[in-house]
Enzyme design. Structure first.
Site, PDB file in Angstrom:
ATOM      1  N   HIS A   1     -67.896 111.123  30.653  1.00 11.74           N
ATOM      2  CA  HIS A   1     -66.600 110.444  30.656  1.00 11.74           C
ATOM      3  C   HIS A   1     -66.823 108.941  30.546  1.00 11.74           C
ATOM      4  CE1 HIS A   1     -64.817 114.158  32.814  1.00 11.74           C
ATOM      5  NE2 HIS A   1     -64.542 114.210  31.524  1.00 11.74           N
TER       6      HIS A   1
ATOM      7  N   ARG B   1     -65.302 106.079  31.103  1.00 12.90           N
ATOM      8  CA  ARG B   1     -64.983 105.048  32.090  1.00 12.90           C
ATOM      9  C   ARG B   1     -65.850 105.116  33.336  1.00 12.90           C
ATOM     10  NH1 ARG B   1     -59.082 107.709  33.294  1.00 12.90           N
ATOM     11  NH2 ARG B   1     -59.754 109.592  34.391  1.00 12.90           N
ATOM     12  N   GLU B   2     -66.677 106.168  33.469  1.00 14.07           N
ATOM     13  CA  GLU B   2     -67.464 106.368  34.692  1.00 14.07           C
ATOM     14  C   GLU B   2     -68.821 105.661  34.565  1.00 14.07           C
ATOM     15  OE1 GLU B   2     -67.350 110.613  35.301  1.00 14.07           O
ATOM     16  OE2 GLU B   2     -65.159 110.634  35.176  1.00 14.07           O
TER      17      GLU B   2
ATOM     18  N   ARG C   1     -61.335 107.640  28.785  1.00 11.38           N
ATOM     19  CA  ARG C   1     -62.083 108.767  29.342  1.00 11.38           C
ATOM     20  C   ARG C   1     -62.794 109.609  28.276  1.00 11.38           C
ATOM     21  NH1 ARG C   1     -61.454 112.801  33.668  1.00 11.38           N
ATOM     22  NH2 ARG C   1     -61.593 114.927  32.859  1.00 11.38           N
TER      23      ARG C   1
ATOM     24  N   ASN D   1     -66.075 117.049  28.790  1.00 10.66           N
ATOM     25  CA  ASN D   1     -66.346 117.999  29.871  1.00 10.66           C
ATOM     26  C   ASN D   1     -65.343 119.153  29.920  1.00 10.66           C
ATOM     27  OD1 ASN D   1     -68.318 118.541  31.854  1.00 10.66           O
ATOM     28  ND2 ASN D   1     -66.873 118.043  33.487  1.00 10.66           N
ATOM     29  N   ARG D   2     -64.603 119.337  28.832  1.00 14.35           N
ATOM     30  CA  ARG D   2     -63.790 120.538  28.623  1.00 14.35           C
ATOM     31  C   ARG D   2     -64.153 121.171  27.273  1.00 14.35           C
ATOM     32  NH1 ARG D   2     -63.194 118.507  32.759  1.00 14.35           N
ATOM     33  NH2 ARG D   2     -61.326 118.231  34.048  1.00 14.35           N
TER      34      ARG D   2
ATOM     35  N   HIS E   1     -71.190 112.080  37.483  1.00 17.16           N
ATOM     36  CA  HIS E   1     -69.814 111.653  37.223  1.00 17.16           C
ATOM     37  C   HIS E   1     -69.361 110.741  38.373  1.00 17.16           C
ATOM     38  CE1 HIS E   1     -68.567 114.528  33.918  1.00 17.16           C
ATOM     39  NE2 HIS E   1     -69.719 115.052  34.299  1.00 17.16           N
ATOM     40  N   SER E   2     -68.116 110.311  38.299  1.00  8.84           N
ATOM     41  CA  SER E   2     -67.489 109.615  39.427  1.00  8.84           C
ATOM     42  C   SER E   2     -65.983 109.869  39.317  1.00  8.84           C
ATOM     43  CB  SER E   2     -67.804 108.115  39.379  1.00  8.84           C
ATOM     44  OG  SER E   2     -67.161 107.478  38.293  1.00  8.84           O
ATOM     45  N   TYR E   3     -65.284 109.838  40.440  1.00  9.14           N
ATOM     46  CA  TYR E   3     -65.743 109.460  41.768  1.00  9.14           C
ATOM     47  C   TYR E   3     -65.302 110.531  42.740  1.00  9.14           C
ATOM     48  CZ  TYR E   3     -60.823 108.136  42.333  1.00  9.14           C
ATOM     49  OH  TYR E   3     -59.447 108.170  42.376  1.00  9.14           O
TER      50      TYR E   3
ATOM     51  N   GLU F   1     -70.479 113.959  41.831  1.00 13.62           N
ATOM     52  CA  GLU F   1     -69.446 112.926  41.778  1.00 13.62           C
ATOM     53  C   GLU F   1     -69.883 111.779  42.679  1.00 13.62           C
ATOM     54  OE1 GLU F   1     -66.795 112.837  39.923  1.00 13.62           O
ATOM     55  OE2 GLU F   1     -66.620 114.895  39.188  1.00 13.62           O
TER      56      GLU F   1
END
Length: 547
Positions: A287, A289-290, A342, A378-379, A434-436, A509
């Site tokens: 993703h 933005r992470e 994202r 991630n889908r 990943h986050s968060y 996460e």
């Protein structure tokens, strides 16, 4: 001239869109607007606490605020009912073709136009934490989420007795707070102006500072700030050149926009029997933005390569495959265009199951408004892909969890999966950062049912977070995504276990629990990386010893 012409085209296409809207199959769910009851009594308190649990002692009341009404323009899409389809398609095709030629001659191609688009600003957008304490509250928030307003973005899913983080645009802040008070949902403002937090998240580096780092260290990487993708790739290549006996950079493929997808393999060679050693896979940046995930991944690389003498035993027994940025296009766009982006940056307009007429409409409405790019990587993995009812995925191209037109539609996910499958016989652990939320998630994500070896997986994860906590006292939770976070179908960890057959597959996460969310300050990179590295080393020793 270009701006005036584009404005004229916008008017034309709004008209065209309105005309055809009533005849089109709804490609997206209808958007319902949340309603504020007249005369709402604003007497609900808001709550404090920065973690994911309720803190009764820190609840502070908000004073009533003036409610500003905000009118929304929505076109409802009814079922298809063309009576003169072929004629209309032919006419529109000709018009669109002519417009396309004129547009290109005036302002250049679509790609060039977008490259000149301004950066998204989150000035006066607020991050608000909600405290639903009944199923009715959860249902209210889910209805709000379904409205898919551009000014209401959910960072976490509504769940009973768990906090929910939502970003609210300035035009809806007053209305939303009034809505929450009326429904009796407590809330707290975590960040009053997202743009200010974004501006201070990542310290700038001057050219002189970068040159000094290169002179001193041989590279410009520092874990006191977040780096662009080009700097990360240069760092990996530097390591391969400087430490050729243990580091090898491998190009897995190329992104939608043509950027190389680079991973680094860290290995001291075969074992004593001349066989390949068991490996641990780590990826980050699925993703965009992470950012913290990619920073932690590069920190682990630096430890294993630049400080390899400190981990001689670990390297003697284990190979490491680390992909710091799975989604380079999205990652770059989160630096240059939209900090909270994202997805990937692909455009699958031609893949959608529509007539040529509707594809043309999509093409030019996307050009005019620049929306609906990208797929949630991630889908997009081919394991229970596209299960939208309870799987936390969407078939709406504009949704943040869009699963794509098909599994592995994204070159990024396909390249990563192909490499893992080609090496699955050696990979013992799969870790995706990943986050968060500070969670160590165990499969499955697509269902409430746990795998048969869940207790074993959870036991290893608990020992890992025990090592994490010892570093800075940071607390992590262990459990399935469907229980702790939200359901996910087509996720990489489920695919790694269910298809690639990697027994120990986890999603981690990272920090924090919502005080900053996706905007974790760069000052927290090293503390986060140190504690996660401790947890990963623990897993490596446990799993490899049991191999």
């Amino acid at each position: 001239m270009a701006d005036d012409f584009k404005s004229t085209l916008c008017v034309v296409f709004v008209g065209l869109s309105a005309i055809i809207a009533a005849n089109r199959v709804a490609a997206r769910p209808q958007r319902g607007d949340f309603e504020l009851a007249a005369g709402a009594i604003c007497n609900c308190s808001s709550t404090g606490g920065d973690d994911g649990s309720f803190d009764e002692g820190n609840r502070a009341r908000y004073s009533d605020e003036e409610i500003e009404t905000d009118s929304d323009f929505t076109i409802d899409k009814e079922s298809r009912g063309f009576s003169l389809t072929d004629l209309v398609e032919s006419m529109f095709s000709a018009v669109a073709s002519g417009i396309g030629s004129i547009v290109t001659s005036i302002i250049g191609t679509e790609k060039n136009f977008r490259s000149r688009s301004s950066r998204v600003s989150y000035k006066n957008h607020q991050l608000i934490r909600l405290y639903p304490n009944s199923q009715e509250h959860v249902n209210d928030l889910k209805e709000l989420e379904k409205s898919e307003s551009e000014d209401v973005k959910f960072w976490t899913e509504p769940m009973y007795n768990r906090t929910t983080d939502v970003v609210i645009g300035p035009d809806l802040v007053s209305d939303l707070k009034a809505f929450l008070r009326y429904k009796g949902i407590d809330f707290k403002v975590l960040i009053p102006d997202l743009q200010k937090t974004i501006a201070h998240q990542n310290p700038k580096m001057t050219k002189e500072q970068r040159d000094d780092l290169v002179t001193t260290n041989g590279h410009s990487m520092t874990w006191k700030r977040y780096h662009r993708y080009g700097e990360i790739v240069k760092y990996l290549e530097y390591l391969a050149l400087r430490y050729p006996n243990i580091a090898e950079v491998i190009t897995l493929g190329h992104s939608y926009e043509g950027q190389p997808i680079k991973m680094i393999k860290i290995s001291t060679g075969t074992n004593k029997d001349g066989e390949a050693k068991p490996a641990i896979w780590i990826d980050a940046g699925i993703h965009a933005r992470e950012w913290i995930g990619s920073a932690v991944a590069t920190y682990i690389v630096s430890q294993l390569v630049e400080k390899n003498s400190s981990y001689a035993k670990l390297l003697d027994n284990t190979d490491w495959m680390i992909l710091p940025v799975v989604n380079p296009d999205g990652y770059e766009f989160s630096h240059t265009g939209d900090r909270l982006w994202r997805k990937t940056r692909s455009n699958h307009a031609d893949d959608e199951d529509d007539s040529r007429f509707l594809q043309l409409v999509n093409r030019y409405t996307r050009w005019l408004w620049g929306k609906c790019e990208g797929v949630d990587p991630n889908r997009n993995f081919d394991y229970h892909w596209g299960e939208v009812e309870e799987g936390g995925a969407s078939l709406d191209p504009c949704h943040e969890t869009y699963a794509g037109p098909r599994a592995f539609s994204e070159p990024e996910t396909k390249a990563m999966a192909d490499y893992i499958l080609a090496n699955k016989q050696n990979i013992r652990v799969y870790l995706t950062l990943h986050s968060y939320s500070q969670m160590w998630l165990v499969p499955w994500g697509y269902t409430d049912t746990k795998p048969s070896d869940y207790s074993e997986l959870a036991s290893v994860a608990k020992k890992a977070i025990g090592a994490v906590t010892k570093i800075h006292g940071t607390d992590y939770q262990v459990g399935p995504s469907a229980d702790l976070l939200y359901p996910t179908s087509g996720a990489s960890d489920d695919w790694a276990k269910g298809v690639a057959g990697i027994k120990y597959a986890y999603t981690v996460e990272l920090r924090d629990r919502g005080r900053y969310g996706f905007l974790l300050p760069a000052s927290q990179i090293v503390p986060t990386a140190r504690e996660i590295w401790a947890g990963i080393k623990t897993i490596a020793r446990l799993v490899i010893c049991n191999t």
